[in-house]
Write an enzyme that holds these catalytic residues in place. Structure first.
Site, PDB file in Angstrom:
ATOM      1  N   TYR A 178       3.057   9.722 -11.023  1.00 56.84           N
ATOM      2  CA  TYR A 178       2.032   8.978 -10.278  1.00 56.84           C
ATOM      3  C   TYR A 178       1.208   8.119 -11.239  1.00 56.84           C
ATOM      4  CZ  TYR A 178      -1.639   8.001  -6.872  1.00 56.84           C
ATOM      5  OH  TYR A 178      -2.517   7.377  -6.026  1.00 56.84           O
ATOM      6  N   ILE A 225     -10.038   9.426  -1.551  1.00 56.77           N
ATOM      7  CA  ILE A 225     -10.423   8.911  -0.240  1.00 56.77           C
ATOM      8  C   ILE A 225     -10.083   9.949   0.823  1.00 56.77           C
ATOM      9  CG2 ILE A 225     -10.163   7.003   1.388  1.00 56.77           C
ATOM     10  CD1 ILE A 225     -11.296   6.194  -1.382  1.00 56.77           C
ATOM     11  N   ASN A 253       0.794  -1.224   0.000  1.00 54.59           N
ATOM     12  CA  ASN A 253       0.000   0.000   0.000  1.00 54.59           C
ATOM     13  C   ASN A 253       0.828   1.276   0.000  1.00 54.59           C
ATOM     14  OD1 ASN A 253      -2.422   1.797   0.937  1.00 54.59           O
ATOM     15  ND2 ASN A 253      -0.932   1.975   2.602  1.00 54.59           N
TER      16      ASN A 253
END
Length: 250
Positions: free
Chosen positions: A156, A189, A90
């Site tokens: 990214y 998120i 993660n």
């Protein structure tokens, strides 16, 4: 019976946000959890939250962009708990915000080192151990930007597309060895990293781009990851699951 009863799980970037939610949910479902993070204080907070709730966990400080630290994470997990059944990779960063033609070389190198090379290093040593176990399960955290562009974040976008491709390769190579590998692509998120870097107007705008008109929660991602980490998804490998409230649907 809990979904992960008797399993040993590893989570990188488990000190905050999505990683912490995944680690805590793994523990609630019965797994012993090894947590890695570059921030020792945050990692120990996650361990305390788990142990205070009756779960079992321990923390390893280290840099997930380094091959030697990823090997150590596996070695220490096995030394502590005897095996490695589940790994959730993660740890990641966003990097500078500039168009590709102006993007700093050092920024590119740093993002790729953690978000892509770091995931490869993690999988490299996790797979080695899981073969010894006779099986295992890896979930790599990608992003919605593993399938759509993130303007002004070329490193990214490239790194997360790479994670999706790496995941598919692992699934193809290890399916007959009882090892599954899937990727999860969170949308926007509500984590400390997001709210600390965007003002209220920016958060409102991002929320409006999802058809559900809100940010996601770390727990919503953790629940999906936990399902994929369990035998409830036993015929699922090489897949890429998006959790974005409909952001990429239109």
């Amino acid at each position: 019976m809990s979904l992960l009863e008797g399993k040993v799980a590893f989570v990188s970037g488990g000190g905050s946000g999505i990683g912490r939610a995944i680690a805590e949910t793994y523990a609630k479902e019965g797994a012993k959890v090894a947590i890695a993070d570059i921030n020792e204080a945050h990692g120990m907070e996650t361990v305390k939250a788990i142990t205070d709730s009756g779960g079992e966990a321990f923390f390893m400080a280290g840099d997930s962009s380094k091959a030697e630290d990823n090997k150590r994470f596996v070695d220490e997990t096995v030394a502590k708990y005897g095996r490695l059944d589940i790994a959730c990779n993660n740890a990641g960063i966003g990097g500078p915000a500039l168009p590709t033609g102006e993007y700093p070389i050092e920024g590119w190198d740093k993002v790729i080192a953690l978000n892509l090379s770091g995931v490869f290093y993690a999988c490299r040593y996790q797979l080695e151990q899981m073969e010894k176990n006779g099986g295992g399960n890896i979930v790599n955290i990608a992003s919605i930007h593993g399938t759509v562009a993130a303007p002004n974040s070329p490193a990214y976008t490239a790194s997360k597309h790479g994670v999706v491709g790496l995941t598919k390769n692992i699934a193809a190579e290890y399916g007959q060895k009882n090892i599954r590998c899937n990727a999860v692509g969170p949308g926007y998120i509500e984590t400390p990293l997001l709210t600390a870097n965007l003002d209220k107007d920016a958060l409102t705008y991002i929320s409006s781009k999802a058809s559900m008109n809100r940010l996601g929660t770390p727990q919503e991602v953790a629940d999906l990851v936990t399902f994929l980490s369990s035998d409830k998804s036993s015929f699922t490998t090489g897949s890429y699951f998006i959790a974005d409230g409909g952001y990429t649907a239109v």
